[in-house]
Write a protein that holds these residues in place. Structure first.
Motif, PDB file in Angstrom:
ATOM      1  N   SER A 143      77.229  16.427  54.579  1.00 10.41           N
ATOM      2  CA  SER A 143      77.392  17.870  54.369  1.00 10.41           C
ATOM      3  C   SER A 143      76.522  18.325  53.200  1.00 10.41           C
ATOM      4  CB  SER A 143      78.861  18.199  54.087  1.00 10.41           C
ATOM      5  OG  SER A 143      79.225  17.744  52.795  1.00 10.41           O
ATOM      6  N   GLU A 144      76.240  19.618  53.169  1.00 11.15           N
ATOM      7  CA  GLU A 144      75.428  20.168  52.090  1.00 11.15           C
ATOM      8  C   GLU A 144      76.125  20.013  50.741  1.00 11.15           C
ATOM      9  OE1 GLU A 144      73.125  24.337  51.049  1.00 11.15           O
ATOM     10  OE2 GLU A 144      73.659  23.915  53.130  1.00 11.15           O
ATOM     11  N   VAL A 145      77.438  20.217  50.715  1.00 10.89           N
ATOM     12  CA  VAL A 145      78.201  20.052  49.468  1.00 10.89           C
ATOM     13  C   VAL A 145      78.122  18.602  48.995  1.00 10.89           C
ATOM     14  CG1 VAL A 145      80.524  20.136  48.467  1.00 10.89           C
ATOM     15  CG2 VAL A 145      79.747  21.988  49.967  1.00 10.89           C
ATOM     16  N   ASN A 146      78.287  17.670  49.932  1.00 11.06           N
ATOM     17  CA  ASN A 146      78.201  16.249  49.594  1.00 11.06           C
ATOM     18  C   ASN A 146      76.805  15.902  49.083  1.00 11.06           C
ATOM     19  OD1 ASN A 146      78.856  13.565  49.343  1.00 11.06           O
ATOM     20  ND2 ASN A 146      79.172  13.207  51.515  1.00 11.06           N
ATOM     21  N   ALA A 147      75.783  16.488  49.680  1.00 13.98           N
ATOM     22  CA  ALA A 147      74.416  16.241  49.223  1.00 13.98           C
ATOM     23  C   ALA A 147      74.233  16.711  47.781  1.00 13.98           C
ATOM     24  CB  ALA A 147      73.420  16.949  50.147  1.00 13.98           C
ATOM     25  N   ARG A 148      74.797  17.880  47.451  1.00 12.64           N
ATOM     26  CA  ARG A 148      74.684  18.401  46.074  1.00 12.64           C
ATOM     27  C   ARG A 148      75.411  17.497  45.070  1.00 12.64           C
ATOM     28  NH1 ARG A 148      72.785  23.648  45.706  1.00 12.64           N
ATOM     29  NH2 ARG A 148      72.610  24.733  47.697  1.00 12.64           N
ATOM     30  N   VAL A 149      76.606  17.055  45.429  1.00 14.39           N
ATOM     31  CA  VAL A 149      77.381  16.186  44.542  1.00 14.39           C
ATOM     32  C   VAL A 149      76.652  14.865  44.336  1.00 14.39           C
ATOM     33  CG1 VAL A 149      79.533  14.873  44.343  1.00 14.39           C
ATOM     34  CG2 VAL A 149      79.598  17.256  45.090  1.00 14.39           C
ATOM     35  N   LYS A 150      76.210  14.255  45.442  1.00 13.47           N
ATOM     36  CA  LYS A 150      75.495  12.981  45.351  1.00 13.47           C
ATOM     37  C   LYS A 150      74.191  13.136  44.570  1.00 13.47           C
ATOM     38  CE  LYS A 150      77.231  10.669  49.506  1.00 13.47           C
ATOM     39  NZ  LYS A 150      77.632   9.401  48.937  1.00 13.47           N
ATOM     40  N   MET A 151      73.530  14.280  44.738  1.00  8.64           N
ATOM     41  CA  MET A 151      72.277  14.518  44.032  1.00  8.64           C
ATOM     42  C   MET A 151      72.502  14.575  42.523  1.00  8.64           C
ATOM     43  SD  MET A 151      69.039  14.899  44.195  1.00  8.64           S
ATOM     44  CE  MET A 151      68.694  15.385  45.871  1.00  8.64           C
ATOM     45  N   ASN A 152      73.533  15.280  42.092  1.00  5.77           N
ATOM     46  CA  ASN A 152      73.827  15.349  40.660  1.00  5.77           C
ATOM     47  C   ASN A 152      74.127  13.977  40.097  1.00  5.77           C
ATOM     48  OD1 ASN A 152      73.424  18.110  40.334  1.00  5.77           O
ATOM     49  ND2 ASN A 152      75.515  18.607  40.955  1.00  5.77           N
ATOM     50  N   ARG A 153      74.869  13.177  40.840  1.00  7.80           N
ATOM     51  CA  ARG A 153      75.165  11.808  40.385  1.00  7.80           C
ATOM     52  C   ARG A 153      73.904  10.958  40.340  1.00  7.80           C
ATOM     53  NH1 ARG A 153      80.651  11.183  43.967  1.00  7.80           N
ATOM     54  NH2 ARG A 153      81.954  12.511  42.641  1.00  7.80           N
ATOM     55  N   ALA A 154      73.047  11.101  41.341  1.00  5.69           N
ATOM     56  CA  ALA A 154      71.801  10.337  41.378  1.00  5.69           C
ATOM     57  C   ALA A 154      70.881  10.738  40.225  1.00  5.69           C
ATOM     58  CB  ALA A 154      71.099  10.540  42.720  1.00  5.69           C
ATOM     59  N   LYS A 155      70.822  12.031  39.932  1.00  4.46           N
ATOM     60  CA  LYS A 155      70.008  12.499  38.801  1.00  4.46           C
ATOM     61  C   LYS A 155      70.520  11.907  37.495  1.00  4.46           C
ATOM     62  CE  LYS A 155      68.782  17.095  40.572  1.00  4.46           C
ATOM     63  NZ  LYS A 155      69.012  18.539  40.350  1.00  4.46           N
ATOM     64  N   ASP A 156      71.850  11.884  37.337  1.00  5.26           N
ATOM     65  CA  ASP A 156      72.435  11.302  36.126  1.00  5.26           C
ATOM     66  C   ASP A 156      72.072   9.829  35.995  1.00  5.26           C
ATOM     67  OD1 ASP A 156      73.557  13.733  35.414  1.00  5.26           O
ATOM     68  OD2 ASP A 156      75.554  13.247  36.207  1.00  5.26           O
ATOM     69  N   LYS A 157      72.169   9.098  37.098  1.00  2.00           N
ATOM     70  CA  LYS A 157      71.805   7.670  37.085  1.00  2.00           C
ATOM     71  C   LYS A 157      70.336   7.504  36.708  1.00  2.00           C
ATOM     72  CE  LYS A 157      75.050   6.330  40.733  1.00  2.00           C
ATOM     73  NZ  LYS A 157      75.125   5.860  42.132  1.00  2.00           N
ATOM     74  N   LEU A 158      69.482   8.333  37.285  1.00  4.44           N
ATOM     75  CA  LEU A 158      68.055   8.240  37.018  1.00  4.44           C
ATOM     76  C   LEU A 158      67.752   8.563  35.561  1.00  4.44           C
ATOM     77  CD1 LEU A 158      65.464   7.532  38.515  1.00  4.44           C
ATOM     78  CD2 LEU A 158      65.210   9.950  39.096  1.00  4.44           C
ATOM     79  N   LYS A 159      68.432   9.565  34.998  1.00 10.43           N
ATOM     80  CA  LYS A 159      68.238   9.902  33.581  1.00 10.43           C
ATOM     81  C   LYS A 159      68.619   8.715  32.693  1.00 10.43           C
ATOM     82  CE  LYS A 159      69.045  14.859  34.054  1.00 10.43           C
ATOM     83  NZ  LYS A 159      70.011  15.949  33.839  1.00 10.43           N
ATOM     84  N   LYS A 160      69.728   8.050  33.022  1.00 11.34           N
ATOM     85  CA  LYS A 160      70.175   6.898  32.233  1.00 11.34           C
ATOM     86  C   LYS A 160      69.164   5.755  32.300  1.00 11.34           C
ATOM     87  CE  LYS A 160      75.066   7.929  32.518  1.00 11.34           C
ATOM     88  NZ  LYS A 160      76.357   7.594  33.119  1.00 11.34           N
ATOM     89  N   VAL A 161      68.544   5.564  33.474  1.00  9.16           N
ATOM     90  CA  VAL A 161      67.555   4.511  33.609  1.00  9.16           C
ATOM     91  C   VAL A 161      66.282   4.867  32.843  1.00  9.16           C
ATOM     92  CG1 VAL A 161      66.040   3.331  35.266  1.00  9.16           C
ATOM     93  CG2 VAL A 161      68.447   3.697  35.839  1.00  9.16           C
ATOM     94  N   LEU A 162      65.866   6.135  32.906  1.00 12.71           N
ATOM     95  CA  LEU A 162      64.634   6.555  32.236  1.00 12.71           C
ATOM     96  C   LEU A 162      64.806   6.714  30.729  1.00 12.71           C
ATOM     97  CD1 LEU A 162      63.343   9.185  34.822  1.00 12.71           C
ATOM     98  CD2 LEU A 162      62.261   7.010  34.238  1.00 12.71           C
ATOM     99  N   ASN A 163      66.011   7.099  30.289  1.00 11.80           N
ATOM    100  CA  ASN A 163      66.268   7.301  28.860  1.00 11.80           C
ATOM    101  C   ASN A 163      67.511   6.504  28.458  1.00 11.80           C
ATOM    102  OD1 ASN A 163      64.196   9.314  28.581  1.00 11.80           O
ATOM    103  ND2 ASN A 163      65.561  10.721  29.657  1.00 11.80           N
ATOM    104  N   PRO A 164      67.374   5.184  28.301  1.00 12.67           N
ATOM    105  CA  PRO A 164      68.564   4.370  27.987  1.00 12.67           C
ATOM    106  C   PRO A 164      69.155   4.685  26.618  1.00 12.67           C
ATOM    107  CG  PRO A 164      66.580   2.995  28.030  1.00 12.67           C
ATOM    108  CD  PRO A 164      66.167   4.392  28.386  1.00 12.67           C
TER     109      PRO A 164
END
Length: 164
Positions: A143-164
């Protein structure tokens, strides 16, 4: 002599093959694996081309097939890809020139993306392709809502990997 369907596939594929290269770059870590995955995705696209009804854009359908192929192949424990010979078809591959800073930033981004799980990789990839959430949800079958939620979580994970 090519059939009309073969010619249409080649035209559609040639216009959008950068999608396949980008998916391969997200899901592989070396050139041989990239080439193998590119070939397997191309085979799957051709095998399923007759099922493409045109309900969505060709590029959206191509994203879906490419991502599903990459995810399913790399979820297998063996990590080996069986390939088939498609020597009858030649594809143009365009290279892009990047300056050294852009290239280093791009390598760092791809290295960080490689650390994400398969679904998060797909989400980030589609986001970087500037796809709207509606198209992301259609491509991934969520769903579009699920995509938005998963996207925010994925962005957070990516930020943590790029800026430990």
């Amino acid at each position: 002599m090519q059939t009309k369907q073969e010619q249409q596939f080649l035209n559609d594929f040639e216009q959008n093959q950068n999608i396949v290269h980008k998916v391969c770059r997200i899901y592989t870590s070396n050139q041989d694996a990239h080439n193998d995955l590119f070939q397997e995705i191309t085979i799957q696209l051709w095998k399923n081309y007759s099922k493409f009804r045109g309900d969505a854009k060709f590029s959206t359908w191509m994203y879906r097939v490419a991502l599903n192929t990459a995810i399913s192949l790399y979820r297998k424990s063996s990590r080996s890809i069986k390939t088939q010979d498609i020597s009858d078809v030649a594809f143009k591959i365009q290279s892009h020139d990047y300056d050294d800073t852009e290239e280093q930033q791009l390598k760092a981004l791809y290295k960080a993306i490689h650390k994400l799980n398969d679904i998060d990789k797909a989400l980030i990839f589609l986001y970087l392709e500037d796809k709207p959430y509606r198209e992301i949800s259609e491509t991934l079958g969520i769903s579009e809502v699920n995509a938005r939620v998963k996207m925010n979580r994925a962005k957070d994970k990516l930020k943590k990997v790029l800026n430990p």
